[in-house]
Scaffold this motif. Structure first.
Motif, PDB file in Angstrom:
ATOM      1  N   SER A  49      -5.179  -0.376 -21.634  1.00  0.00           N
ATOM      2  CA  SER A  49      -6.359  -0.217 -22.488  1.00  0.00           C
ATOM      3  C   SER A  49      -6.819  -1.530 -23.107  1.00  0.00           C
ATOM      4  N   SER A  50      -5.907  -2.417 -23.429  1.00  0.00           N
ATOM      5  CA  SER A  50      -6.293  -3.676 -24.077  1.00  0.00           C
ATOM      6  C   SER A  50      -6.906  -4.665 -23.101  1.00  0.00           C
ATOM      7  N   LYS A  51      -6.433  -4.672 -21.874  1.00  0.00           N
ATOM      8  CA  LYS A  51      -6.885  -5.704 -20.942  1.00  0.00           C
ATOM      9  C   LYS A  51      -7.889  -5.210 -19.910  1.00  0.00           C
ATOM     10  N   THR A  52      -8.473  -4.031 -20.132  1.00  0.00           N
ATOM     11  CA  THR A  52      -9.544  -3.531 -19.288  1.00  0.00           C
ATOM     12  C   THR A  52     -10.851  -3.645 -20.059  1.00  0.00           C
ATOM     13  N   CYS A 106     -17.543  -3.110 -18.141  1.00  0.00           N
ATOM     14  CA  CYS A 106     -17.645  -3.131 -16.675  1.00  0.00           C
ATOM     15  C   CYS A 106     -16.381  -2.630 -15.972  1.00  0.00           C
ATOM     16  N   GLY A 107     -15.270  -2.501 -16.684  1.00  0.00           N
ATOM     17  CA  GLY A 107     -14.045  -2.002 -16.076  1.00  0.00           C
ATOM     18  C   GLY A 107     -13.175  -3.067 -15.448  1.00  0.00           C
ATOM     19  N   HIS A 108     -13.505  -4.329 -15.631  1.00  0.00           N
ATOM     20  CA  HIS A 108     -12.704  -5.414 -15.072  1.00  0.00           C
ATOM     21  C   HIS A 108     -11.327  -5.436 -15.733  1.00  0.00           C
ATOM     22  N   LEU A 109     -10.284  -5.548 -14.921  1.00  0.00           N
ATOM     23  CA  LEU A 109      -8.910  -5.552 -15.415  1.00  0.00           C
ATOM     24  C   LEU A 109      -8.367  -6.976 -15.394  1.00  0.00           C
ATOM     25  N   MET A 110      -7.965  -7.470 -16.573  1.00  0.00           N
ATOM     26  CA  MET A 110      -7.365  -8.800 -16.674  1.00  0.00           C
ATOM     27  C   MET A 110      -5.950  -8.750 -16.102  1.00  0.00           C
ATOM     28  N   ASP A 111      -5.510  -9.856 -15.499  1.00  0.00           N
ATOM     29  CA  ASP A 111      -4.146  -9.915 -14.971  1.00  0.00           C
ATOM     30  C   ASP A 111      -3.137  -9.898 -16.102  1.00  0.00           C
ATOM     31  N   THR A 112      -3.295 -10.801 -17.044  1.00  0.00           N
ATOM     32  CA  THR A 112      -2.403 -10.858 -18.199  1.00  0.00           C
ATOM     33  C   THR A 112      -3.249 -11.068 -19.451  1.00  0.00           C
ATOM     34  N   LEU A 113      -2.750 -10.537 -20.557  1.00  0.00           N
ATOM     35  CA  LEU A 113      -3.388 -10.730 -21.850  1.00  0.00           C
ATOM     36  C   LEU A 113      -2.279 -10.739 -22.895  1.00  0.00           C
ATOM     37  N   PRO A 114      -1.819 -11.940 -23.299  1.00  0.00           N
ATOM     38  CA  PRO A 114      -0.712 -12.023 -24.251  1.00  0.00           C
ATOM     39  C   PRO A 114      -1.066 -11.360 -25.588  1.00  0.00           C
ATOM     40  N   LEU A 115      -0.059 -10.935 -26.322  1.00  0.00           N
ATOM     41  CA  LEU A 115      -0.281 -10.257 -27.595  1.00  0.00           C
ATOM     42  C   LEU A 115      -0.945 -11.144 -28.631  1.00  0.00           C
ATOM     43  N   ARG A 118      -6.280 -12.117 -29.641  1.00  0.00           N
ATOM     44  CA  ARG A 118      -6.910 -11.003 -30.344  1.00  0.00           C
ATOM     45  C   ARG A 118      -8.340 -10.777 -29.888  1.00  0.00           C
ATOM     46  N   GLU A 119      -8.998 -11.818 -29.358  1.00  0.00           N
ATOM     47  CA  GLU A 119     -10.360 -11.708 -28.838  1.00  0.00           C
ATOM     48  C   GLU A 119     -10.416 -12.380 -27.479  1.00  0.00           C
ATOM     49  N   TRP A 120     -11.165 -11.765 -26.558  1.00  0.00           N
ATOM     50  CA  TRP A 120     -11.284 -12.333 -25.223  1.00  0.00           C
ATOM     51  C   TRP A 120     -12.654 -12.017 -24.648  1.00  0.00           C
ATOM     52  N   THR A 121     -13.059 -12.816 -23.667  1.00  0.00           N
ATOM     53  CA  THR A 121     -14.344 -12.636 -23.004  1.00  0.00           C
ATOM     54  C   THR A 121     -14.090 -12.190 -21.576  1.00  0.00           C
ATOM     55  N   CYS A 122     -14.786 -11.146 -21.175  1.00  0.00           N
ATOM     56  CA  CYS A 122     -14.610 -10.607 -19.820  1.00  0.00           C
ATOM     57  C   CYS A 122     -15.197 -11.578 -18.796  1.00  0.00           C
ATOM     58  N   PRO A 123     -14.406 -11.960 -17.779  1.00  0.00           N
ATOM     59  CA  PRO A 123     -14.945 -12.847 -16.744  1.00  0.00           C
ATOM     60  C   PRO A 123     -15.929 -12.133 -15.818  1.00  0.00           C
ATOM     61  N   GLY A 124     -15.887 -10.804 -15.801  1.00  0.00           N
ATOM     62  CA  GLY A 124     -16.785 -10.056 -14.919  1.00  0.00           C
ATOM     63  C   GLY A 124     -18.196  -9.936 -15.457  1.00  0.00           C
TER      64      GLY A 124
END
Length: 154
Positions: A95-98, A102-111, A114-120
């Protein structure tokens, strides 16, 4: 007999303080769960391994103070009382890394991230808000399609 009368009085004082804290925590949980169940037809929660999370020494005190297990049990029986649906989403849902857009799934997302930008799609996400959106979407899918909805795998 071990200890003095002062020791016994101090022990009772400490016990009273702990009992008061436990009563306040229980009262807060009852008010919160009642409000959630009365205001919503569908309540979706994530099935967390609380026992395993308590092994993390830095988080154990905060997790046990929050009484997540009590919160879940109160939600379960109150949803039955009020005739509401409670959906428990699989703990392995990413749930955190999808991306909730758009539904793009990140490979890794360390704890620590806290904020990230979707590459998709380029949308900026707060980790917790994004996870809440994905958990709600999975819960709605379960109520619409049945209990066989699985997380997306690569």
């Amino acid at each position: 007999m071990q200890g003095s009368a002062n020791r016994a009085k101090a022990r009772l004082r400490v016990a009273r303080v702990h009992a008061r804290i436990a009563d306040r925590r229980r009262d807060l949980l009852h008010k919160l769960t009642t409000r959630l169940v009365r205001e919503n037809q569908l309540v979706v929660i994530e099935d967390l391994a609380v026992r395993n999370m308590l092994r993390n020494r830095s988080l154990a005190h905060a997790i046990s103070d929050a009484s997540w297990s009590d919160l879940r049990s109160m939600l379960e029986y109150k949803c039955d009382w009020y005739g509401r649906d409670l959906v428990v989403v699989d703990r392995w849902l990413p749930s955190s890394k999808t991306c909730s857009d758009c539904g793009h799934l990140m490979d890794t997302l360390p704890l620590g991230v806290r904020e990230w930008t979707c590459p998709g799609c380029g949308v900026s996400h707060d980790r917790d808000v994004n996870a809440a959106r994905n958990i709600l979407a999975a819960g709605r899918a379960v109520t619409a399609c049945g209990a066989g909805v699985r997380p997306t795998r690569r």
